[in-house]
Scaffold this active site. Structure first.
Site, PDB file in Angstrom:
ATOM      1  CG  HIS A 160      -2.103   0.700   0.791  1.00  0.00           C
ATOM      2  ND1 HIS A 160      -2.363   1.558  -0.118  1.00  0.00           N
ATOM      3  CD2 HIS A 160      -3.406   0.327   1.399  1.00  0.00           C
ATOM      4  CE1 HIS A 160      -3.715   2.018  -0.046  1.00  0.00           C
ATOM      5  NE2 HIS A 160      -4.257   1.337   0.924  1.00  0.00           N
ATOM      6  CG  ASP A 389     -12.235 -11.626 -19.561  1.00  0.00           C
ATOM      7  OD1 ASP A 389     -11.448 -12.593 -19.590  1.00  0.00           O
ATOM      8  OD2 ASP A 389     -13.094 -11.677 -20.443  1.00  0.00           O
TER       9      ASP A 389
END
Length: 444
Positions: A160, A389
């Protein structure tokens, strides 16, 4: 990498960019450094096996294809193949020397049916997300686990201190576009912007006196009222029609209300009531806000780093938990008002505040529990994680693999325009929160 008998790592390698990338150090901005103690964000995606392949050679989640696509993506997203280090002054930075991104391939006898509710849990992280306890300087690592049912789990651990959710999604969509061979989709995605000086502090740092009324520097729980260590997670789905009705209810003559403001107001109301807080107590909602378009001039949407600050809204419990429709609209308006006040000066003041904190040695304080009067809502609404995808279909579900801080709620897009509410609560609160959330939406 011992992840238990349920999952066995069968291959590991390091993926490097397919072409030479800059060998230099990248500074971390104050917005990066304030999140450095959070470590790696664990994400998990589940994919069903693709029955309709283009050819016999089209192997579901073909590792060689994923590896080649990642090597191509890392040319632009090279910081993810780097390591965290420190400069001569002891300040954290990204050291880029083409060290590569760790990639693990695993097999499991588990099936998608074993995770039918897909709740975040320590087990999900242990099984499917790379463990980097011994490699804290690694920026990003990937694990693909092939399941007995033919499906696959994709685990991502990304530090992060280097990127926020927007940047993480940008990388994953780019990698997926290269893997799927969709050249148009890859071309439509902007290359990342690596100019981290865009969010550096001013010299000298200046904090506008009004900034702290909206900007929330950090949570400061007291010793007496922090929440217990036990946390349970639940995912609630609010239908598209219920969301639309909620937004109409929250507008109450105030014009359009965003999905985030309406949902946050409702969740805040339900949490205050479920926790049975004293009516006169002050409660605070904190939430992340994207600063990229709030600066003047704005920085690119493709800025690759942390471009978020924490804003807050406060009120008395009796007002926030009120069952009045008009009061709910007022709370939603209060949240929206905090967002509207986030201008260039407020953002610059927030960055300068963090820089001053860092100079005083206060910035990288450990992330602890929150007061029972605190609630944090993180919005992933509109983030196209479900467009990741790789050529074999979109993910069945994705979210954080584990969430162990009570009082933290994620709002995520669901199927058919619905909103998924990932709530992390103390066990004594969760049942009441469920009853209140569904009870309120049923009345809309």
């Amino acid at each position: 990498m011992g992840v238990g008998e349920e999952v066995k790592v069968v291959e590991s390698f390091v993926v490097s960019p397919s072409r030479e990338t800059p060998r230099k150090s990248l500074p971390l901005s104050p917005l990066d450094l304030v999140l450095a103690n959070r470590g790696h964000t664990p994400l998990v995606f589940f994919y069903r096996s693709c029955a309709a392949a283009d050819s016999e050679d089209d192997i579901f989640f073909d590792v060689a294809r994923l590896k080649a696509a990642m090597a191509t993506a890392l040319v632009s997203f090279y910081p993810l193949a780097c390591r965290l280090g420190v400069d001569g002054d002891g300040r954290a930075q990204i050291d880029c020397a083409e060290q590569g991104l760790p990639f693990f391939v695993a097999q499991s006898d588990l099936t998608l049916d074993n995770f039918i509710n897909f709740k975040p849990s320590p087990e999900l992280r242990r099984l499917f997300v790379p463990r980097l306890d011994d490699s804290p300087s690694v920026v990003c690592a990937i694990q693909v686990t092939f399941l007995r049912c033919g499906g696959a789990a994709l685990g991502v651990a990304v530090h992060h201190a280097v990127v926020d959710g927007i940047s993480t999604c940008h990388f994953l969509r780019t990698w997926a576009a290269f893997s799927s061979g969709d050249g148009a989709a890859a071309a439509a995605l902007e290359p990342p912007c690596h100019d981290r000086t865009l969010l550096r502090a001013r010299s000298p740092p200046i904090v506008h006196p009004d900034a702290l009324s909206v900007f929330c520097p950090k949570l400061s729980p007291s010793q007496s009222d922090t929440m217990p260590d036990a946390v349970v997670n639940e995912i609630f789905t609010i239908s598209m029609d219920q969301v639309a009705a909620l937004k109409r209810s929250c507008s109450f003559g105030r014009g359009d209300i965003s999905t985030f403001c309406a949902m946050s107001a409702l969740v805040w109301r339900c949490v205050c009531a479920a926790r049975r807080l004293q009516p006169d107590a002050m409660t605070r909602l904190t939430f992340q806000a994207n600063v990229r378009r709030r600066l003047r001039p704005p920085i690119p949407d493709s800025y690759f780093g942390n471009g978020i600050i924490m804003l807050c809204a406060t009120g008395k419990v009796r007002d926030i938990a009120s069952e009045s429709e008009e009061q709910l609209a007022s709370v939603a308006g209060r949240i929206g008002g905090a967002i509207r006040r986030m201008n260039d000066e407020l953002v610059r003041s927030a960055i300068d505040y963090m820089e001053l904190d860092m100079a005083a040695g206060l910035l990288a304080t450990p992330a602890g529990g929150m007061s029972e009067t605190e609630l944090t809502v993180v919005s992933w609404l509109g983030m196209p994680f479900y467009d990741v995808d790789f050529g074999w279909g979109k993910p069945l579900v994705m979210h954080r693999a584990v969430q162990q801080r009570a009082g933290l709620v994620y709002l995520m897009d669901g199927a058919g325009g619905s909103v998924r509410v990932l709530a992390s609560m103390e066990p004594a609160t969760l049942n009441d929160f469920r009853r209140l959330l569904y009870g309120n939406t049923a009345k809309l």
